[in-house]
Design a protein around this motif. Structure first.
Motif, PDB file in Angstrom:
ATOM      1  N   GLY A 196       0.792  -1.218   0.000  1.00  0.00           N
ATOM      2  CA  GLY A 196       0.000   0.000   0.000  1.00  0.00           C
ATOM      3  C   GLY A 196       0.827   1.272   0.000  1.00  0.00           C
ATOM      4  N   PHE A 197       2.162   1.139   0.055  1.00  0.00           N
ATOM      5  CA  PHE A 197       3.019   2.317   0.053  1.00  0.00           C
ATOM      6  C   PHE A 197       3.849   2.427  -1.221  1.00  0.00           C
ATOM      7  CE2 PHE A 197       1.958   1.938   4.477  1.00  0.00           C
ATOM      8  CZ  PHE A 197       1.873   3.247   4.917  1.00  0.00           C
ATOM      9  N   GLY A 198       3.519   1.621  -2.230  1.00  0.00           N
ATOM     10  CA  GLY A 198       4.173   1.762  -3.525  1.00  0.00           C
ATOM     11  C   GLY A 198       3.670   2.997  -4.249  1.00  0.00           C
ATOM     12  N   GLY A 199       4.286   3.303  -5.396  1.00  0.00           N
ATOM     13  CA  GLY A 199       3.948   4.525  -6.113  1.00  0.00           C
ATOM     14  C   GLY A 199       2.490   4.618  -6.514  1.00  0.00           C
ATOM     15  N   ASN A 200       1.914   3.536  -7.052  1.00  0.00           N
ATOM     16  CA  ASN A 200       0.524   3.581  -7.525  1.00  0.00           C
ATOM     17  C   ASN A 200      -0.466   3.712  -6.371  1.00  0.00           C
ATOM     18  OD1 ASN A 200       1.416   3.292 -10.134  1.00  0.00           O
ATOM     19  ND2 ASN A 200       1.193   1.074 -10.145  1.00  0.00           N
ATOM     20  N   ALA A 201      -0.248   2.899  -5.299  1.00  0.00           N
ATOM     21  CA  ALA A 201      -1.153   2.964  -4.155  1.00  0.00           C
ATOM     22  C   ALA A 201      -1.046   4.322  -3.461  1.00  0.00           C
ATOM     23  CB  ALA A 201      -0.836   1.841  -3.172  1.00  0.00           C
ATOM     24  N   ALA A 202       0.173   4.859  -3.358  1.00  0.00           N
ATOM     25  CA  ALA A 202       0.353   6.166  -2.731  1.00  0.00           C
ATOM     26  C   ALA A 202      -0.329   7.257  -3.553  1.00  0.00           C
ATOM     27  CB  ALA A 202       1.842   6.468  -2.579  1.00  0.00           C
ATOM     28  N   ARG A 203      -0.247   7.138  -4.871  1.00  0.00           N
ATOM     29  CA  ARG A 203      -0.887   8.148  -5.728  1.00  0.00           C
ATOM     30  C   ARG A 203      -2.410   8.098  -5.578  1.00  0.00           C
ATOM     31  NH1 ARG A 203      -3.121   8.921 -10.751  1.00  0.00           N
ATOM     32  NH2 ARG A 203      -2.521  10.890 -11.774  1.00  0.00           N
ATOM     33  N   GLN A 285       4.661  10.843 -14.068  1.00  0.00           N
ATOM     34  CA  GLN A 285       6.042  11.191 -13.779  1.00  0.00           C
ATOM     35  C   GLN A 285       6.159  12.216 -12.654  1.00  0.00           C
ATOM     36  OE1 GLN A 285       8.761   9.819 -15.006  1.00  0.00           O
ATOM     37  NE2 GLN A 285      10.106  11.123 -13.795  1.00  0.00           N
ATOM     38  N   CYS A 286       5.317  13.199 -12.669  1.00  0.00           N
ATOM     39  CA  CYS A 286       5.406  14.264 -11.667  1.00  0.00           C
ATOM     40  C   CYS A 286       5.213  13.709 -10.266  1.00  0.00           C
ATOM     41  CB  CYS A 286       4.369  15.344 -11.955  1.00  0.00           C
ATOM     42  SG  CYS A 286       4.383  16.688 -10.730  1.00  0.00           S
ATOM     43  N   PHE A 287       4.142  12.931 -10.087  1.00  0.00           N
ATOM     44  CA  PHE A 287       3.883  12.399  -8.747  1.00  0.00           C
ATOM     45  C   PHE A 287       4.954  11.407  -8.326  1.00  0.00           C
ATOM     46  CE2 PHE A 287       2.288   9.179  -5.893  1.00  0.00           C
ATOM     47  CZ  PHE A 287       1.770   9.954  -4.862  1.00  0.00           C
ATOM     48  N   LYS A 288       5.359  10.501  -9.226  1.00  0.00           N
ATOM     49  CA  LYS A 288       6.335   9.491  -8.832  1.00  0.00           C
ATOM     50  C   LYS A 288       7.687  10.093  -8.501  1.00  0.00           C
ATOM     51  CE  LYS A 288       4.483   5.208 -10.634  1.00  0.00           C
ATOM     52  NZ  LYS A 288       4.752   3.959 -11.380  1.00  0.00           N
ATOM     53  N   SER A 289       8.043  11.172  -9.177  1.00  0.00           N
ATOM     54  CA  SER A 289       9.297  11.838  -8.836  1.00  0.00           C
ATOM     55  C   SER A 289       9.231  12.397  -7.425  1.00  0.00           C
ATOM     56  CB  SER A 289       9.574  12.965  -9.838  1.00  0.00           C
ATOM     57  OG  SER A 289       9.681  12.459 -11.143  1.00  0.00           O
ATOM     58  N   ALA A 290       8.104  13.041  -7.107  1.00  0.00           N
ATOM     59  CA  ALA A 290       7.929  13.575  -5.760  1.00  0.00           C
ATOM     60  C   ALA A 290       7.837  12.463  -4.724  1.00  0.00           C
ATOM     61  CB  ALA A 290       6.671  14.442  -5.711  1.00  0.00           C
ATOM     62  N   TRP A 291       7.181  11.358  -5.108  1.00  0.00           N
ATOM     63  CA  TRP A 291       7.066  10.209  -4.192  1.00  0.00           C
ATOM     64  C   TRP A 291       8.428   9.614  -3.880  1.00  0.00           C
ATOM     65  CZ3 TRP A 291       8.154   5.071  -5.711  1.00  0.00           C
ATOM     66  CH2 TRP A 291       7.835   4.100  -4.753  1.00  0.00           C
ATOM     67  N   MET A 292       9.271   9.479  -4.905  1.00  0.00           N
ATOM     68  CA  MET A 292      10.613   8.957  -4.685  1.00  0.00           C
ATOM     69  C   MET A 292      11.427   9.873  -3.777  1.00  0.00           C
ATOM     70  SD  MET A 292      11.570   7.492  -8.486  1.00  0.00           S
ATOM     71  CE  MET A 292      13.205   6.994  -7.975  1.00  0.00           C
ATOM     72  N   PHE A 293      11.250  11.155  -3.956  1.00  0.00           N
ATOM     73  CA  PHE A 293      11.952  12.107  -3.095  1.00  0.00           C
ATOM     74  C   PHE A 293      11.553  11.892  -1.631  1.00  0.00           C
ATOM     75  CE2 PHE A 293      12.382  16.049  -0.793  1.00  0.00           C
ATOM     76  CZ  PHE A 293      13.605  16.537  -1.215  1.00  0.00           C
ATOM     77  N   GLU A 294      10.267  11.724  -1.396  1.00  0.00           N
ATOM     78  CA  GLU A 294       9.785  11.525  -0.031  1.00  0.00           C
ATOM     79  C   GLU A 294      10.264  10.179   0.542  1.00  0.00           C
ATOM     80  OE1 GLU A 294       7.813  13.571   2.077  1.00  0.00           O
ATOM     81  OE2 GLU A 294       8.681  14.945   0.610  1.00  0.00           O
ATOM     82  N   VAL A 295      10.236   9.126  -0.285  1.00  0.00           N
ATOM     83  CA  VAL A 295      10.638   7.804   0.192  1.00  0.00           C
ATOM     84  C   VAL A 295      12.110   7.784   0.580  1.00  0.00           C
ATOM     85  CG1 VAL A 295      11.036   5.401  -0.535  1.00  0.00           C
ATOM     86  CG2 VAL A 295       8.856   6.513  -1.030  1.00  0.00           C
TER      87      VAL A 295
END
Length: 415
Positions: A196-203, A285-295
């Protein structure tokens, strides 16, 4: 030098005319898409302490035999009867590369990960049943009920890990040896999965949170924000970060997230992005880039100034994928089977040699007995024939046989 030569060998095109090569197929059904990987390996060397030398198959252009489709298999939760049609292009792609004569002995594994784990068990079962029912009808691969499953996060982590980690609380142990009692290939690895904390679930959670906060703000302020393209809902949180690949700093503010979708789409149509980019990547891309930054920086506590963090898609020209670990684990008993078959062939070969000699002697013995019987029979007929045609010897013949004489002559009376 040895490592370099091994690297060169691994990048050569697979010799599909080699009859001693075996093949295996793994389909990774992830949350955002599914990918098929084709592997190959030569016959086992006969040493029970060694694993199979499994490598990724390469086509005539020396490229890995890999294909990806979108969306994820979990998107068919409401229509499980369409799953086999969805996955058919991947299997057709694999079938084109694996020699036709090898299809029936090529194992096929369909392993589903995070996207399927989120679904209710009833929906998981319906999807798997459709695969198990339809695939054997159209493909000749070795595919049984145990070859299609939803693997746990722990299993996925075990397949991806191949080195021992120093950790006390999240250790997993697995045995890759062909004998469950041998410990030579037993590994303890660190495994942690956060469903539940992967990129798709987080988005998805982020979108739901943003929609809820926007509706609440509209209700309070009496506005219509987010209800039309002319009044989008603007995000003022930290998710405005994006990757700038041309920058010396790995993470910095970018105007990508501030660019209108129509402009991004127009740039995509003109081919201004990388060749591997697609609309799905462009959209997220926009969300996943920000998600990776947070992770990495908030979750794993990497300093933002840390410059040695690099991503790796390949190691020595091999894709870093958990699917290699999966097929290595699932074929771990094949070396033992090959060794047992070789031993059986050796015993059978020695028995055949012994039985060949034995059968020849037995045949000669039987032939000698029959020949001797015939000779004895002919000799007896000869004796009988001689006595029948010599009258003087006839009485003795009947006496010898213990039978009464025929037509006995009367002795004349001397008187």
């Amino acid at each position: 030098m040895g490592r370099y030569l091994a690297r060169v060998t691994d990048t050569e095109a697979t010799d599909t005319k080699n009859p001693n090569l075996n093949y295996g197929i793994v389909v990774d059904c992830g949350s955002s898409g599914s990918r098929v990987f084709v592997y190959c390996w030569p016959r086992h060397n006969g040493n029970p302490h060694d694993l199979l030398d499994i490598k990724q198959m390469r086509d005539s252009h020396r490229k890995p035999v890999v294909m990806k489709i979108k969306p994820g298999i979990s998107e068919f939760a409401a229509s499980p009867d369409k799953v086999s049609d969805y996955i058919s292009p991947l299997l057709s792609f694999a079938a084109e590369h694996v020699p036709r004569s090898k299809h029936k002995e090529t194992p096929l594994y369909i392993l589903c990960t995070a996207g399927m784990r989120i679904l209710p068990e009833s929906q998981q079962k319906a999807i798997l049943e459709d695969l198990l029912t339809d695939i054997p009808v159209h493909f000749d691969f070795l595919f049984s009920d145990s070859h299609a499953e939803v693997i746990s996060g722990k299993q996925e982590g075990e397949n991806g890990q191949r080195s021992e980690e120093v950790a006390k609380n999240l250790l997993a142990e697995f045995n890759l040896g062909c004998d469950a009692h041998q410990t030579e290939h037993v590994y303890r690895v660190y495994v942690a999965t956060f469903l539940g904390f992967g990129g798709n679930a987080a988005r998805q959670r982020y979108q739901e949170s943003l929609a809820a906060s926007t509706l609440l703000r509209n209700r309070v302020l009496g506005t219509q924000t987010g209800l039309s393209p002319d009044s989008p809902s603007l995000d003022q949180s930290q998710f405005l970060y994006s990757i700038n690949p041309h920058s010396s700093h790995p993470w910095e503010f970018s105007d990508y997230c501030a660019t209108r979708w129509a402009v991004l789409r127009e740039r995509f149509d003109r081919g201004l992005y990388a060749s591997h980019a697609d609309l799905h990547r462009l959209k997220y891309q926009c969300f996943k880039s920000a998600w990776m930054f947070e992770v990495f920086h908030r979750g794993f506590s990497f300093p933002e100034s840390y410059g040695s963090l690099k991503t790796a898609l390949q190691v020595y020209d091999k894709e870093v994928q958990w699917t290699l670990g999966a097929i290595l684990y699932r074929t771990r008993f094949l070396p033992l089977r090959d060794i047992q078959q070789d031993n059986f062939r050796g015993i059978h070969s020695r028995w055949r040699s012994f039985s060949f000699v034995y059968n020849h002697f037995l045949f000669l013995g039987c032939f000698g007995v029959v020949l001797l019987s015939i000779l004895l029979y002919l000799l007896r007929l000869r004796r009988i024939h001689r006595r029948l045609f010599h009258p003087g010897s006839a009485p003795s013949l009947w006496i010898h046989e213990g039978l009464p004489q025929k037509n006995p002559q009367k002795t004349p009376n001397p008187l």
